[in-house]
Design a protein around this motif. Structure first.
Motif, PDB file in Angstrom:
ATOM      1  N   GLU A 227      13.391  53.113  57.056  1.00  0.00           N
ATOM      2  CA  GLU A 227      12.153  53.385  56.322  1.00  0.00           C
ATOM      3  C   GLU A 227      10.928  53.020  57.159  1.00  0.00           C
ATOM      4  O   GLU A 227       9.894  53.699  57.098  1.00  0.00           O
ATOM      5  N   TYR A 233      11.971  62.296  57.075  1.00  0.00           N
ATOM      6  CA  TYR A 233      12.512  62.361  55.719  1.00  0.00           C
ATOM      7  C   TYR A 233      13.874  63.045  55.735  1.00  0.00           C
ATOM      8  O   TYR A 233      14.021  64.154  56.239  1.00  0.00           O
ATOM      9  N   LYS A 235      16.481  64.492  53.319  1.00  0.00           N
ATOM     10  CA  LYS A 235      16.632  64.931  51.935  1.00  0.00           C
ATOM     11  C   LYS A 235      17.958  64.491  51.322  1.00  0.00           C
ATOM     12  O   LYS A 235      18.012  64.027  50.187  1.00  0.00           O
ATOM     13  N   ARG A 238      18.678  60.929  49.535  1.00  0.00           N
ATOM     14  CA  ARG A 238      18.308  60.633  48.147  1.00  0.00           C
ATOM     15  C   ARG A 238      19.530  60.687  47.238  1.00  0.00           C
ATOM     16  O   ARG A 238      19.692  59.841  46.359  1.00  0.00           O
TER      17      ARG A 238
END
Length: 247
Positions: A227, A233, A235, A238
């Motif tokens: 992080e 990012y 996906k 998640r």
């Protein structure tokens, strides 16, 4: 120019009504994308060879931009991954991370072998969490943002490791922990596992047997670390995070 490449289907996306753009990680060219015409048609021969995670030989007409995928020969279908939601989630994660970190058409045979072997080990019912973290650490090195884990990040080689500091970007000793504000305690056994994961190829490990509490600590460390330093990012992560919450 036609090229026969050895590769793994990393991902696919729709392209028009009947076509797909297939992204492969190949031994010869690294990350490579090509149009597979008619691949969305269920009866097309392209439909079978462009499923996610298939390993095989692919005949591609190369170009400056997108190539064109003409045919393929399946060496390993990896069907068991696609039929298991947990395995699919972990393999989707490491595949997306791979595609984010490596550059287009930059081959790395060691990473190719590591990626293929990681898929095989996940397919063979071994710990997908441990295997995915091992591969993830290799990607940190490729991306140039790997943590310092071989010794205290502040250079204290004669002190026992006590924690992992996100701000300092690596492990810290019992002396440095006093000055750190954002550390995660790292038991000796967890530190030993972290060092092995960081430096050892999955090919050199026969059996993976790691306690769940150790994996939980390491996953927490890597989540916070990525992080802060990863910057990309992912996906599919998640969904993995949601799975962990359910556990």
């Amino acid at each position: 120019m036609f090229e026969k490449v050895q590769g793994i289907v990393v991902r696919t996306r729709d392209y028009g009504e009947t076509n797909k753009i297939v992204t492969l990680y190949t031994k010869e060219y690294g990350l490579l994308s090509a149009v597979a015409r008619g691949a969305k048609k269920s009866k097309s021969r392209m439909a079978a060879i462009t499923q996610p995670f298939i390993y095989g030989y692919f005949l591609i007409q190369m170009g400056k931009g997108l190539g064109t995928l003409h045919q393929g020969e399946i060496l390993h279908s990896m069907r068991g991954i696609r039929e298991d939601i947990v395995k699919t989630a972990y393999v989707s994660y490491i595949s997306e991370l791979l595609s984010k970190v490596v550059n287009e058409r930059e081959p790395n045979s060691a990473i190719f072998d590591e990626y293929y072997m990681s898929l095989e080990r996940i397919l063979d019912e071994e710990s997908p969490l441990a295997i995915s973290m091992m591969f993830e650490l290799k990607m940190y090195h490729v991306g140039g943002f790997a943590p310092v884990v071989h010794s205290c990040v502040n250079g204290h080689t004669d002190r026992p490791i006590a924690a992992f500091s996100i701000a300092d970007g690596g492990v810290i000793c019992d002396q440095c922990i006093i000055r750190s504000e954002d550390y995660i305690l790292l038991p000796a056994n967890a530190y030993k596992v972290l060092r092995h994961m960081n430096s050892t190829s999955i090919k050199r490990i026969r059996n993976i047997s790691i306690k769940q509490e150790t994996l939980k600590i390491l996953r927490e460390i890597m989540d916070y670390y990525y992080e802060r330093y990863g910057g990309m990012y992912i996906k599919s992560k998640r969904f993995l995070d949601q799975m962990h919450l359910l556990e």
